[in-house]
Enzyme design. Structure first.
Site, PDB file in Angstrom:
ATOM      1  N   GLU A 126      -4.501  -3.258   4.537  1.00 30.90           N
ATOM      2  CA  GLU A 126      -4.257  -3.771   5.784  1.00 30.90           C
ATOM      3  C   GLU A 126      -5.319  -4.727   6.509  1.00 30.90           C
ATOM      4  O   GLU A 126      -5.145  -5.370   7.179  1.00 30.90           O
ATOM      5  CB  GLU A 126      -3.785  -2.813   6.998  1.00 30.90           C
ATOM      6  CG  GLU A 126      -2.610  -2.173   6.694  1.00 30.90           C
ATOM      7  CD  GLU A 126      -2.815  -0.759   5.800  1.00 30.90           C
ATOM      8  OE1 GLU A 126      -3.588  -0.788   4.943  1.00 30.90           O
ATOM      9  OE2 GLU A 126      -1.776   0.120   5.938  1.00 30.90           O
ATOM     10  N   TRP A 140     -11.413  22.089  13.829  1.00 32.66           N
ATOM     11  CA  TRP A 140     -10.918  20.954  12.961  1.00 32.66           C
ATOM     12  C   TRP A 140     -12.313  21.290  11.764  1.00 32.66           C
ATOM     13  O   TRP A 140     -13.142  21.315  12.161  1.00 32.66           O
ATOM     14  CB  TRP A 140     -11.128  19.321  13.305  1.00 32.66           C
ATOM     15  CG  TRP A 140      -9.872  19.308  14.016  1.00 32.66           C
ATOM     16  CD1 TRP A 140      -9.870  19.079  15.531  1.00 32.66           C
ATOM     17  CD2 TRP A 140      -8.440  19.126  13.648  1.00 32.66           C
ATOM     18  NE1 TRP A 140      -8.791  18.650  15.882  1.00 32.66           N
ATOM     19  CE2 TRP A 140      -7.873  18.569  14.926  1.00 32.66           C
ATOM     20  CE3 TRP A 140      -7.821  19.329  12.592  1.00 32.66           C
ATOM     21  CZ2 TRP A 140      -6.462  18.329  15.010  1.00 32.66           C
ATOM     22  CZ3 TRP A 140      -6.567  18.974  12.646  1.00 32.66           C
ATOM     23  CH2 TRP A 140      -5.830  18.660  13.899  1.00 32.66           C
ATOM     24  N   THR A 184       0.885  -1.285  -0.016  1.00 28.75           N
ATOM     25  CA  THR A 184      -0.062  -0.074  -0.033  1.00 28.75           C
ATOM     26  C   THR A 184       0.889   1.280   0.014  1.00 28.75           C
ATOM     27  O   THR A 184       2.047   1.399   0.668  1.00 28.75           O
ATOM     28  CB  THR A 184      -0.951   0.071   1.018  1.00 28.75           C
ATOM     29  OG1 THR A 184      -1.686   1.217   1.383  1.00 28.75           O
ATOM     30  CG2 THR A 184      -0.303   0.018   2.610  1.00 28.75           C
ATOM     31  N   LYS A 206      -6.864  22.483  10.218  1.00 34.39           N
ATOM     32  CA  LYS A 206      -7.003  22.915  11.387  1.00 34.39           C
ATOM     33  C   LYS A 206      -6.971  24.531  11.349  1.00 34.39           C
ATOM     34  O   LYS A 206      -5.985  25.048  11.190  1.00 34.39           O
ATOM     35  CB  LYS A 206      -5.953  22.534  12.123  1.00 34.39           C
ATOM     36  CG  LYS A 206      -6.147  22.903  13.670  1.00 34.39           C
ATOM     37  CD  LYS A 206      -5.363  21.732  14.622  1.00 34.39           C
ATOM     38  CE  LYS A 206      -6.109  21.705  15.968  1.00 34.39           C
ATOM     39  NZ  LYS A 206      -5.422  20.984  16.775  1.00 34.39           N
TER      40      LYS A 206
HETATM   41  P1  AMP Z   1      -5.886   1.493   0.535  1.00 26.08           P
HETATM   42  O1  AMP Z   1      -5.063   0.358   1.420  1.00 26.08           O
HETATM   43  O2  AMP Z   1      -5.202   1.864  -0.660  1.00 26.08           O
HETATM   44  O3  AMP Z   1      -7.121   0.568  -0.109  1.00 26.08           O
HETATM   45  O4  AMP Z   1      -6.273   2.781   1.009  1.00 26.08           O
HETATM   46  C1  AMP Z   1      -6.899   2.868   2.332  1.00 26.08           C
HETATM   47  C2  AMP Z   1      -7.651   4.071   2.811  1.00 26.08           C
HETATM   48  O5  AMP Z   1      -8.517   4.368   1.917  1.00 26.08           O
HETATM   49  C3  AMP Z   1      -8.455   4.158   4.052  1.00 26.08           C
HETATM   50  O6  AMP Z   1      -7.553   4.156   5.225  1.00 26.08           O
HETATM   51  C4  AMP Z   1      -9.264   5.405   3.846  1.00 26.08           C
HETATM   52  O7  AMP Z   1      -8.421   6.398   4.069  1.00 26.08           O
HETATM   53  C5  AMP Z   1      -9.628   5.287   2.270  1.00 26.08           C
HETATM   54  N1  AMP Z   1     -11.078   4.770   2.251  1.00 26.08           N
HETATM   55  C6  AMP Z   1     -11.320   3.485   1.924  1.00 26.08           C
HETATM   56  N2  AMP Z   1     -12.598   3.335   1.746  1.00 26.08           N
HETATM   57  C7  AMP Z   1     -13.086   4.585   1.880  1.00 26.08           C
HETATM   58  C8  AMP Z   1     -14.346   4.998   1.949  1.00 26.08           C
HETATM   59  N3  AMP Z   1     -15.281   4.081   1.509  1.00 26.08           N
HETATM   60  N4  AMP Z   1     -14.557   6.324   2.259  1.00 26.08           N
HETATM   61  C9  AMP Z   1     -13.680   6.993   2.514  1.00 26.08           C
HETATM   62  N5  AMP Z   1     -12.223   6.653   2.604  1.00 26.08           N
HETATM   63  C10 AMP Z   1     -12.064   5.424   2.018  1.00 26.08           C
END
Ligand code: AMP
Length: 542
Positions: free
Chosen positions: A327, A440, A182, A435
């Protein structure tokens, strides 16, 4: 006491071979669309496992794939664990430097490569010295000239394999079977290793009636790439449950997706918001029969409310918003309205659907704010912590494990609120919150509101340094092609005013042709922040 039968990834394919032998996988490759039964997929997978064995792949070794969504990639999903090796799906949209880094970090021994991705790997040749062999997933009869050696022809390799190869049965369910990296906000990507156990349990959760409810009656189209968290685990679940699979292949267009939905009668499709935005535009321009769809599932970034509404009300396509991370395998949170919520009015229902939802069974969460666990009041913000049998407890050989995995919990870095019903709403990444004067502001809330403005195609809101307020929100907006140059900034600001407190309204709007995105379609806020960090100095001068 009860039996303790080890969970095993290959048992999911065996199940499909036994019980769903006639069900189909529709696969689009460079040369067109082909269909395979699970009997054929099973036989080809066994051939591939036996060929890999003959190439000398050892238990625990990593085998990488640089490939789109198609039947050969599906076969590799099972054939690599089928020799007790580890399937490492590589995100082909990462920078070449990062791709080389993760191939070396994972210590990949063999790489499967799609024909159109070959030039990318050829360019990396001198930077990946440990790779011992390459296998080209091609429709052509002959191999092209290539500096990559030895280079094997996928189909010819299968011909040498044994169709009756037996998958090892006595595996340790905690052995690794998969790996994904990731992107980190800074530095190199971080690796996550999945096990037989985590993969099977996650697949099972995708079949829960109140989860993904993947079943034999589904025609499942994972649009999300197989190199992005294993297409959210759907190829495994679909195979196990005997769903028909539709794999859209390389460099597809929204038109192709719409055609596949109509032709193959897709019932369930998965992708990130940018995919669904593209499909919506296509559905606006041309008419297709999408009546087969029981749901589209959308995750990876927040799904704008306007998009959910258009899918559901205009096209009658139920929309399921979900949340996960590399993860977390990834599915851990999804929106499912409860029976008594059907009495709510449409707007209130939409509010719930625009949240990410509540944890699926088998996942636990807590949300920690400035003063410990937050109240479930929909307002208090805190960081989302998760644990489950399909959540990693470390990064692969990486000292960034510390700080993310603490006390048995994954610290997601996502800031959320939780309402009385347990619905989580992602407010921001900890690093993206704005911020202003010590308070926030959620960039995601502002983005969603701006994207509901009819002429806006997409919007990203970032914090820019401000001499008085430390940070202020700045909106980067892409207008729809027909509205370019015709919408004054003030119209968007006026549209926002009734929806937010005065100090939340972005100080300025910058119109752009495109918002920079990460390799998986998320807004690259870091780049925007770098580009616009001097905004106040520049506007003060002008
Ligand atoms: P990845 O490991 O590339 O799938 O990224 C994971 C991250 O994507 C998470 O920690 C979130 O910040 C973001 N994320 C995943 N699903 C959503 C969702 N439905 N809405 C907003 N953010 C999301």
């Amino acid at each position: 006491m009860m039996m303790n039968v080890p969970f095993r990834v290959t048992s999911m394919l065996e199940h499909a071979e036994w019980y769903f032998a006639k069900k189909e996988v529709t696969s689009r490759t460079m040369s067109g669309i082909r269909k395979f039964s699970y009997r054929e997929i099973g036989e080809r997978t066994r051939r591939l496992s036996s060929a890999l064995k003959r190439l000398g792949v050892q238990k625990g070794e990593r085998v990488g794939t640089l490939a789109w969504n198609h039947h050969r990639h599906l076969e590799a999903y099972f054939a690599i664990p089928g020799v007790e090796a580890v399937l490492h799906t590589i995100n082909i949209r990462l920078s070449p430097q990062h791709i080389a880094y993760i191939i070396n970090h994972a210590d990949d021994q063999i790489l499967f490569v799609d024909q159109d991705i070959l030039p990318l790997v050829e360019a990396l040749k001198d930077h990946i010295p440990n790779v011992k062999a390459f296998i080209l997933m091609t429709d052509e009869d002959e191999l092209p000239q290539s500096p990559l050696q030895p280079l094997y022809h996928y189909e010819k390799l299968l011909e040498t394999g044994d169709p009756a190869y037996e998958f090892p049965q006595n595996v340790d369910e905690n052995d690794p079977v998969g790996m994904c990296y990731t992107s980190a906000t800074t530095g190199n990507p971080k690796g996550v290793t999945y096990t037989h156990r985590s993969t099977v349990l996650h697949s099972m959760s995708l079949g829960l009636a109140d989860g993904g409810s993947v079943s034999e009656s589904d025609v499942l189209m994972p649009v999300v790439p197989m190199f992005h968290v294993n297409a959210w685990g759907l190829p495994y679940a679909a195979t196990w449950f005997g769903s028909k699979q539709v794999m859209p292949g390389p460099r597809f267009t929204p038109q192709l997706l719409a055609e596949l939905i109509e032709m193959e009668k897709v019932t369930f499709a998965a992708g990130v918001p940018t995919i669904w935005m593209g499909l919506l535009q296509e559905l606006e321009q041309n008419s297709y029969d999408t009546s087969s769809i029981r749901a589209v599932i959308c995750g990876g970034s927040a799904a704008p409310k306007g998009m959910i509404k258009t899918f559901e009300e205009k096209h009658n396509i139920p929309f399921m918003h979900a949340y996960g991370m590399t993860e977390t395998s990834p599915l851990v949170i999804a929106t499912r309205l409860k029976t008594y919520q059907s009495d709510l009015d449409d707007e209130a229902k939409l509010d719930y659907k625009a949240k990410q939802g509540y944890v699926v069974q088998g996942v636990e969460m807590k949300v920690i704010g400035a003063n410990g666990e937050v109240k479930w009041d929909g307002h208090e913000m805190g960081e989302l912590l998760l644990r489950s049998n399909w959540i990693a407890d470390e990064y692969y050989n990486d000292d960034r494990t510390e700080g993310t995995f603490n006390d048995g919990w994954l610290h997601t870095g996502d800031v959320v609120t939780v309402d009385e019903e347990g619905f989580v709403k992602i407010v921001d990444r900890t690093k993206d919150l704005i911020k202003s004067g010590g308070e926030w502001i959620s960039s995601v809330d502002l983005e969603n509101a701006i994207m509901a403005f009819p002429d806006v195609f997409e919007a990203s809101v970032i914090a820019v340094p401000h001499p008085e307020w430390q940070e202020r929100p700045l909106a980067c907006v892409v207008l729809k092609p027909e509205a370019k140059g015709k919408v004054p900034k003030e119209d968007i600001v006026e549209f926002l005013r009734p929806q937010f407190a005065k100090w939340w309204i972005p100080d300025d709007i910058v119109f752009m042709d495109e918002i920079p995105k990460t390799s998986v379609g998320k807004f690259l806020k870091r780049t925007l922040r770098d580009q616009l960090k001097d905004h106040y100095m520049t506007t003060a001068k002008s």
